[in-house]
Write an enzyme that holds these catalytic residues in place. Structure first.
Site, PDB file in Angstrom:
ATOM      1  N   SER A 153      -1.511   5.967   2.931  1.00 48.07           N
ATOM      2  CA  SER A 153      -2.097   5.243   1.801  1.00 48.07           C
ATOM      3  C   SER A 153      -3.340   4.441   2.170  1.00 48.07           C
ATOM      4  CB  SER A 153      -1.055   4.300   1.199  1.00 48.07           C
ATOM      5  OG  SER A 153      -0.725   3.280   2.133  1.00 48.07           O
ATOM      6  N   SER A 197       0.820  -1.202   0.000  1.00 50.74           N
ATOM      7  CA  SER A 197       0.000   0.000   0.000  1.00 50.74           C
ATOM      8  C   SER A 197       0.861   1.262   0.000  1.00 50.74           C
ATOM      9  CB  SER A 197      -0.918   0.001   1.229  1.00 50.74           C
ATOM     10  OG  SER A 197      -1.760   1.127   1.237  1.00 50.74           O
ATOM     11  N   GLU A 198       1.871   1.272   0.845  1.00 58.33           N
ATOM     12  CA  GLU A 198       2.702   2.468   0.993  1.00 58.33           C
ATOM     13  C   GLU A 198       3.633   2.716  -0.192  1.00 58.33           C
ATOM     14  OE1 GLU A 198       3.170   5.031   3.653  1.00 58.33           O
ATOM     15  OE2 GLU A 198       1.091   4.349   3.660  1.00 58.33           O
ATOM     16  N   ILE A 199       4.283   1.668  -0.692  1.00 63.58           N
ATOM     17  CA  ILE A 199       5.284   1.907  -1.745  1.00 63.58           C
ATOM     18  C   ILE A 199       4.966   1.215  -3.061  1.00 63.58           C
ATOM     19  CG2 ILE A 199       7.109   2.431  -0.109  1.00 63.58           C
ATOM     20  CD1 ILE A 199       8.251  -0.288  -0.518  1.00 63.58           C
TER      21      ILE A 199
END
Length: 159
Positions: free
Chosen positions: A131, A19-21
């Protein structure tokens, strides 16, 4: 990567990283553990030492700068607090996992993850990661269905 984390927790961490990267950046880095905020798969900005948080301030757009780094995009100021609190030696993958799990624990979401109550667990930690749906940081938020798919693909079980 700490191998002593149960399957649902590991899957939740994998989902957070995706989700974040993003999955593409996970593939061109050290599984995301060495990623600096603002990186893309075609233009990765990676750090080379896990001795400390990279502490690199990146301007993402006018009015938005961040020191986020690592698999879970930890801010330098939070790393310092958790390093002391948890007695961490560095910013290694094991240390990054420990910080993320502690943040999840502080929001009371670990039991929810262990039980497979994915949606409620995400809601409990949504303000920690920009995110996640409902984070409210005026940045891209992923849809819960995408996140659940990433979680189950990583081996996470649902209640």
């Amino acid at each position: 990567m700490n191998q002593n984390i149960n399957q649902n927790r590991r899957a939740f961490l994998d989902m957070l990283a995706a989700s974040e990267i993003g999955p593409a950046l996970l593939a061109v880095s050290d599984n995301g553990y060495n990623v600096i905020v603002g990186s893309t798969a075609t233009n990765p900005d990676l750090f080379t030492s896990y001795a400390d948080h990279p502490r690199k301030l990146i301007t993402l757009r006018p009015g938005l700068a961040s020191t986020a780094a690592g698999r879970y995009q930890s801010l330098a100021r939070y790393f310092d607090v958790y390093k002391a609190q948890l007695g961490l030696p560095d910013f290694s993958p094991d240390s990054q996992d420990a910080i993320a799990l502690q943040q999840i624990r502080e929001r009371g979401a670990l039991p929810l993850i262990d039980m497979g109550n994915f949606t409620l667990a995400v809601a409990r930690v949504s303000n920690l990661w920009a995110s996640l749906p409902g984070a409210g940081y005026n940045q891209h938020e992923n849809q819960i269905a995408q996140l659940e798919a990433a979680y189950t693909a990583a081996g996470g079980a649902l209640a």
